[in-house]
Design a protein around this motif. Structure first.
Motif, PDB file in Angstrom:
ATOM      1  N   PRO A  41     -13.656  -1.933  77.466  1.00 21.15           N
ATOM      2  CA  PRO A  41     -14.566  -2.916  76.930  1.00 21.15           C
ATOM      3  C   PRO A  41     -14.932  -3.972  78.432  1.00 21.15           C
ATOM      4  O   PRO A  41     -15.847  -4.308  78.378  1.00 21.15           O
ATOM      5  CB  PRO A  41     -14.065  -3.984  76.196  1.00 21.15           C
ATOM      6  CG  PRO A  41     -12.760  -3.640  76.554  1.00 21.15           C
ATOM      7  CD  PRO A  41     -12.468  -2.096  76.964  1.00 21.15           C
ATOM      8  N   GLY A  42     -14.591  -3.522  79.892  1.00 18.95           N
ATOM      9  CA  GLY A  42     -14.924  -4.182  80.865  1.00 18.95           C
ATOM     10  C   GLY A  42     -13.839  -3.670  82.425  1.00 18.95           C
ATOM     11  O   GLY A  42     -12.802  -3.140  81.769  1.00 18.95           O
ATOM     12  N   ASP A  63     -11.415   2.411  85.911  1.00 21.81           N
ATOM     13  CA  ASP A  63     -11.514   2.927  87.268  1.00 21.81           C
ATOM     14  C   ASP A  63     -12.387   1.777  87.654  1.00 21.81           C
ATOM     15  O   ASP A  63     -12.055   1.552  89.476  1.00 21.81           O
ATOM     16  CB  ASP A  63     -11.654   3.951  87.253  1.00 21.81           C
ATOM     17  CG  ASP A  63     -10.177   5.051  86.709  1.00 21.81           C
ATOM     18  OD1 ASP A  63      -9.420   4.520  87.384  1.00 21.81           O
ATOM     19  OD2 ASP A  63     -10.310   6.067  86.461  1.00 21.81           O
ATOM     20  N   ILE A  64     -12.842   1.955  87.653  1.00 21.93           N
ATOM     21  CA  ILE A  64     -14.471   1.288  88.408  1.00 21.93           C
ATOM     22  C   ILE A  64     -15.376   0.481  87.766  1.00 21.93           C
ATOM     23  O   ILE A  64     -16.133   0.204  87.913  1.00 21.93           O
ATOM     24  CB  ILE A  64     -15.377   3.025  88.703  1.00 21.93           C
ATOM     25  CG1 ILE A  64     -16.644   3.586  87.497  1.00 21.93           C
ATOM     26  CG2 ILE A  64     -15.149   3.840  89.348  1.00 21.93           C
ATOM     27  CD1 ILE A  64     -16.909   4.556  87.829  1.00 21.93           C
ATOM     28  N   ALA A  65     -14.860  -0.239  86.345  1.00 24.52           N
ATOM     29  CA  ALA A  65     -16.408  -0.720  86.139  1.00 24.52           C
ATOM     30  C   ALA A  65     -15.838  -2.211  86.379  1.00 24.52           C
ATOM     31  O   ALA A  65     -15.019  -3.008  86.559  1.00 24.52           O
ATOM     32  CB  ALA A  65     -15.134  -0.897  84.291  1.00 24.52           C
ATOM     33  N   GLU A  76     -16.607   1.378  80.182  1.00 28.56           N
ATOM     34  CA  GLU A  76     -15.888   2.061  80.639  1.00 28.56           C
ATOM     35  C   GLU A  76     -15.399   3.353  80.004  1.00 28.56           C
ATOM     36  O   GLU A  76     -15.108   3.391  79.073  1.00 28.56           O
ATOM     37  CB  GLU A  76     -15.148   2.385  82.264  1.00 28.56           C
ATOM     38  CG  GLU A  76     -14.878   3.314  82.264  1.00 28.56           C
ATOM     39  CD  GLU A  76     -14.106   3.114  84.042  1.00 28.56           C
ATOM     40  OE1 GLU A  76     -13.577   4.145  84.436  1.00 28.56           O
ATOM     41  OE2 GLU A  76     -13.758   2.009  84.519  1.00 28.56           O
ATOM     42  N   ILE A  77     -16.126   4.400  80.316  1.00 22.52           N
ATOM     43  CA  ILE A  77     -15.578   5.425  79.510  1.00 22.52           C
ATOM     44  C   ILE A  77     -14.474   6.426  80.418  1.00 22.52           C
ATOM     45  O   ILE A  77     -14.717   6.543  81.246  1.00 22.52           O
ATOM     46  CB  ILE A  77     -16.690   6.565  78.875  1.00 22.52           C
ATOM     47  CG1 ILE A  77     -17.652   6.214  77.957  1.00 22.52           C
ATOM     48  CG2 ILE A  77     -16.100   7.067  78.301  1.00 22.52           C
ATOM     49  CD1 ILE A  77     -19.062   6.916  77.439  1.00 22.52           C
ATOM     50  N   ARG A  78     -13.196   6.990  79.528  1.00 16.64           N
ATOM     51  CA  ARG A  78     -11.870   7.171  80.237  1.00 16.64           C
ATOM     52  C   ARG A  78     -11.705   8.383  79.449  1.00 16.64           C
ATOM     53  O   ARG A  78     -11.778   8.551  78.117  1.00 16.64           O
ATOM     54  CB  ARG A  78     -11.169   6.073  80.672  1.00 16.64           C
ATOM     55  CG  ARG A  78     -11.377   5.063  81.235  1.00 16.64           C
ATOM     56  CD  ARG A  78     -11.133   4.989  82.966  1.00 16.64           C
ATOM     57  NE  ARG A  78     -10.117   6.146  83.216  1.00 16.64           N
ATOM     58  CZ  ARG A  78      -8.476   5.778  83.597  1.00 16.64           C
ATOM     59  NH1 ARG A  78      -8.797   4.757  83.214  1.00 16.64           N
ATOM     60  NH2 ARG A  78      -7.443   7.206  84.199  1.00 16.64           N
ATOM     61  N   ALA A  79     -11.069   9.684  80.091  1.00 13.54           N
ATOM     62  CA  ALA A  79     -10.316  10.253  79.140  1.00 13.54           C
ATOM     63  C   ALA A  79     -10.988  11.038  77.851  1.00 13.54           C
ATOM     64  O   ALA A  79     -10.296  11.145  77.498  1.00 13.54           O
ATOM     65  CB  ALA A  79      -8.893   9.428  78.940  1.00 13.54           C
ATOM     66  N   LEU A  80     -11.650  12.018  78.149  1.00 11.25           N
ATOM     67  CA  LEU A  80     -12.699  12.402  77.584  1.00 11.25           C
ATOM     68  C   LEU A  80     -11.986  13.634  77.490  1.00 11.25           C
ATOM     69  O   LEU A  80     -12.382  14.307  77.719  1.00 11.25           O
ATOM     70  CB  LEU A  80     -14.373  12.118  77.432  1.00 11.25           C
ATOM     71  CG  LEU A  80     -15.052  12.985  76.553  1.00 11.25           C
ATOM     72  CD1 LEU A  80     -15.131  13.243  74.817  1.00 11.25           C
ATOM     73  CD2 LEU A  80     -16.640  13.247  77.068  1.00 11.25           C
TER      74      LEU A  80
END
Length: 168
Positions: free
Chosen positions: A71-72, A78-80, A86-90
């Motif tokens: 959420p932030g 990592d980069i938000a 941010e979206i991670r580990a799809l």
């Protein structure tokens, strides 16, 4: 759509961690294979779920894949930056690919970002070889942000993660 997107439940954390790690290994995305230090991060869904929302795609009681919606800025990001999610580990199980679960998980993250007060963008990092994921991101309106590309392991010159952003 013959599957459901929903928040992961604690009993799914371990199986999702295994699925995620296996997807990255099978796709050759970990430089050191079974000994890659990032493998432990991928398997540790419980830690991600403590400060972010882990979503899964399920068909009945069969786990198809998952993603982490961050959420932030914070311990899982990592980069938000402020105002960004941010979206991670799809990851989608190899046997479940081609059904639209990856795109549905990304859409669910976009929906959550739009519902997050003050959020103006969704960001993510991806490896250059993740072509199927790039197609999903670009189809959904994400654009490359090469000025934000970064290397999570600075002593490896050939590991630069590509970044994408969707302005809301």
């Amino acid at each position: 759509m013959d599957f459901l997107i929903r928040p992961a439940i604690p009993t799914e954390y371990e199986p999702l961690g295994t699925l995620t790690a296996q997807a990255y290994l099978e796709d050759g995305l970990l430089d050191y294979g079974e000994t890659d230090p990032y493998l432990a991060v991928l398997k540790d869904v419980e830690t991600r779920a403590a400060t972010a929302e882990v979503l899964v795609a399920v068909d009945g009681d069969h786990l198809l894949g998952g993603v982490t919606f961050v959420p932030g800025p914070g311990p899982v990001a990592d980069i938000a930056q402020p105002g960004e999610t941010e979206i991670r580990a799809l990851a989608i199980a190899r046997t479940a690919r081609g059904r639209g679960a990856g795109e549905a998980l990304v859409r669910a993250c976009i929906d959550r970002a739009r519902a997050t007060e003050g959020c103006t963008a969704v960001v993510l990092s991806t490896q250059s070889s993740m072509h199927a994921a790039h197609r999903i991101y670009e189809r959904l309106g994400f654009t490359r942000t090469p000025d934000r590309d970064w290397n999570p392991v600075p002593h490896l010159d050939d590991l630069t993660l590509l970044t994408y952003e969707l302005t809301l």
